[in-house]
Each structure stands twice: as C-alpha cells, then as structure tokens.
Design a protein around this motif. Structure first.
Motif, mmCIF file in Angstrom:
data_model
loop_
_atom_site.group_PDB
_atom_site.id
_atom_site.type_symbol
_atom_site.label_atom_id
_atom_site.label_comp_id
_atom_site.label_asym_id
_atom_site.label_seq_id
_atom_site.Cartn_x
_atom_site.Cartn_y
_atom_site.Cartn_z
ATOM 1 N N GLN A 69 0.837 -1.209 0.000
ATOM 2 C CA GLN A 69 0.000 0.000 0.000
ATOM 3 C C GLN A 69 0.866 1.251 0.000
ATOM 4 O O GLN A 69 0.557 2.241 -0.667
ATOM 5 C CB GLN A 69 -0.910 0.022 1.233
ATOM 6 N N GLU A 70 1.967 1.216 0.766
ATOM 7 C CA GLU A 70 2.858 2.376 0.848
ATOM 8 C C GLU A 70 3.441 2.707 -0.527
ATOM 9 O O GLU A 70 3.552 3.875 -0.905
ATOM 10 C CB GLU A 70 3.996 2.088 1.836
ATOM 11 N N ARG A 73 0.789 4.299 -2.608
ATOM 12 C CA ARG A 73 0.547 5.684 -2.180
ATOM 13 C C ARG A 73 1.616 6.616 -2.741
ATOM 14 O O ARG A 73 1.340 7.771 -3.057
ATOM 15 C CB ARG A 73 0.512 5.773 -0.648
ATOM 16 N N ALA A 77 0.897 9.745 -5.040
ATOM 17 C CA ALA A 77 1.432 11.067 -4.701
ATOM 18 C C ALA A 77 2.204 11.663 -5.874
ATOM 19 O O ALA A 77 2.239 12.883 -6.049
ATOM 20 C CB ALA A 77 2.331 10.974 -3.470
ATOM 21 N N ILE A 195 1.322 14.262 -1.379
ATOM 22 C CA ILE A 195 1.323 13.107 -0.478
ATOM 23 C C ILE A 195 0.037 13.096 0.346
ATOM 24 O O ILE A 195 -0.587 12.047 0.559
ATOM 25 C CB ILE A 195 2.555 13.133 0.444
ATOM 26 N N MET A 196 -0.398 14.272 0.789
ATOM 27 C CA MET A 196 -1.640 14.368 1.560
ATOM 28 C C MET A 196 -2.847 14.055 0.674
ATOM 29 O O MET A 196 -3.774 13.352 1.092
ATOM 30 C CB MET A 196 -1.777 15.766 2.160
ATOM 31 N N LYS A 197 -2.830 14.556 -0.568
ATOM 32 C CA LYS A 197 -3.941 14.280 -1.489
ATOM 33 C C LYS A 197 -4.025 12.792 -1.824
ATOM 34 O O LYS A 197 -5.112 12.250 -2.044
ATOM 35 C CB LYS A 197 -3.760 15.086 -2.779
ATOM 36 N N LYS A 199 -3.684 10.297 -0.017
ATOM 37 C CA LYS A 199 -4.399 9.523 1.001
ATOM 38 C C LYS A 199 -5.893 9.430 0.703
ATOM 39 O O LYS A 199 -6.574 8.529 1.186
ATOM 40 C CB LYS A 199 -4.184 10.150 2.382
ATOM 41 N N LYS A 200 -6.391 10.366 -0.110
ATOM 42 C CA LYS A 200 -7.819 10.384 -0.430
ATOM 43 C C LYS A 200 -8.131 9.751 -1.789
ATOM 44 O O LYS A 200 -9.293 9.587 -2.138
ATOM 45 C CB LYS A 200 -8.326 11.831 -0.410
#
Length: 252
Positions: A69-70, A73, A77, A195-197, A199-200
């Motif tokens: 998953q990382e 992500r 990102a 990176i924050m985006k 997550k969604k």
C-alpha cells in the motif's frame, strides 16, 4: 486512454543487502523498502503522458504483500489517479513469480481495457526481466522492451530501445506493453501536498482469487549467498612493471 503501471515493493536501492546466516534468503528485518526504481520511471512516464494529453487515467497496480500500500501511495502522490493492490502473500519473503504476476495483470487489463501497460524492465531484487514479456504474450499484444524513449503517434507507439549494439527504434501497434529502461526520464519527487492528497485517492484491494489465479510458487530457492569479495589490487611503479604483471596473469 488508460495507462496501467505495475509497481513493486523492493529493498531500497541505497540499502546494503544482507543475506541470512542460514543462506535461506535475504534479511528484510528493519530494512527500508521503496518502489522499484524502474517502476518509478514508468510511473513518471505515464504521468507525463497524461500531462501531455495522451492519456486520460493512470492506474498503479501492485501484487504482493499488504505493505505494498505504501508503494502505491507513493505512485498516487507522484500523480497516478487510482491504485489496485492485489494481496497475494502474507510473508514479505514470499516473492510472487513473474508468470503469476503476468496472469493477474492480464485479468486486470481485461477488466480495465487500457491502451498501454508501462512496466519497469526488471525488479532490482530478483532481476527476472520477464513479467512485461509474459504479459504481452498472454494478452497477444505487441511489446517494446528496454525503452529509453516513448512517443505515441495515433494508434502506434514509437519506442527507442537500448540494445547491446546501441539504440534501436521500432513502431508497434497499440494497445501494447512497454518495459522502460533507466534513461527514459528522471522521476519527480512527490510534494507534501500531493502526499496528503494521495491519502484520499481510491485504492482498491483485491485477492488473486478475485481473478481466478493460483499464486503457488513453481520455483524453489535452494540457497542465497553474497558475491565473493574481490581480491586486493596490486600497485605498480612503472608501465614496464604493469606490462610484466599483465603478462604473468595472461592478460596480454
């Protein structure tokens, strides 16, 4: 056009790999893991194609353990639109074999109907260099390997390949499978806002059973060992002494 980009979770290329004392495999305890460098290049290329208006959607796919998953992500990102994780193993030491990966990817391709699959030419952990070729064979698609340049021209892909004798440029029909080499591009760093985006962004979790694929290993690793240490070099004072040493070694 959709672009599917398979990515693999591997030991970070900056980490010195350690072999277990019993020779049963590589020691992964407390080791930094990251995206396979060749896959980073394929993700970057897919994103550039989207930015250039040649692709509508970039889908990152990983097949392996849940911790991948990382890795997905990271791809999200960088700019991928969504991701699919196929949890095919519980043990991080269990490496899913190329043919199994190719069969799962074929099922995903049949479902998603992309126009292009961009793969790294090989993974730096097992160096198989086989998944892209196997996937093209299973799909009955054209393939272009070791790409250092990729251009889309209508329903064709023009690919410059790195071969032993230099460079080779070929034109293949799309849809196609392309495996990328190191000189294709320089992958971007994921910014903190992205990176924050990420997550969604959607990340679907699947299993091999969802695609009717058996993930049983067909290969058995008998032993793992580190390469032999290189012997120390010899310092010489003059060219004549160097030539003499080379003659002794049978090099000239």
């Amino acid at each position: 056009m959709k672009v599917i980009v398979p990515v693999k979770r591997v030991i970070d290329y900056n980490v010195k790999v350690r072999v277990k004392a019993d020779g049963s495999g590589v020691d992964l305890a407390n080791v930094k893991m990251s995206m396979n460098p060749f896959d980073e290049i394929s993700v970057e290329q897919a994103i550039r194609m989207k930015e250039a208006g040649q692709a509508d959607e970039v889908i990152a796919v990983s097949i392996g353990v849940k911790q991948a998953q990382e890795t997905l992500r990271t791809a999200l990102a960088m700019g991928a639109d969504r991701a699919i994780l196929v949890v095919a193993a519980d043990d991080v030491h269990n490496d899913i074999e190329p043919l199994t990966v190719a069969k799962i990817l074929k099922a995903i391709v049949d479902e998603e109907q992309p126009g292009l699959v961009l793969c790294g030419k090989q993974a730096i952990d097992n160096d198989m260099n086989a998944t892209g070729q196997m996937l093209a064979a299973l799909l009955g698609w054209s393939q272009a390997t070791f790409a250092s340049e990729v251009t889309i021209e209508g329903d064709k892909a023009v690919v410059t390949r790195e071969v032993d004798g230099g460079l080779q440029t070929i034109k293949v029909d799309m849809p196609t499978v392309v495996t990328v080499d190191l000189r294709l591009n320089e992958p971007r760093y994921a910014s903190l806002p992205n990176i924050m985006k990420a997550k969604k962004k959607p990340l679907d979790e699947k299993t091999p059973e969802d695609y009717g694929v058996d993930v049983s290993n067909r290969l058995e690793i008998v032993k793992t060992s580190e390469p032999e240490a290189r012997s120390a070099g010899i310092m010489v004072e003059t060219v004549d002494e160097l030539v003499a040493k080379l003659k002794e070694a049978g090099a000239v």
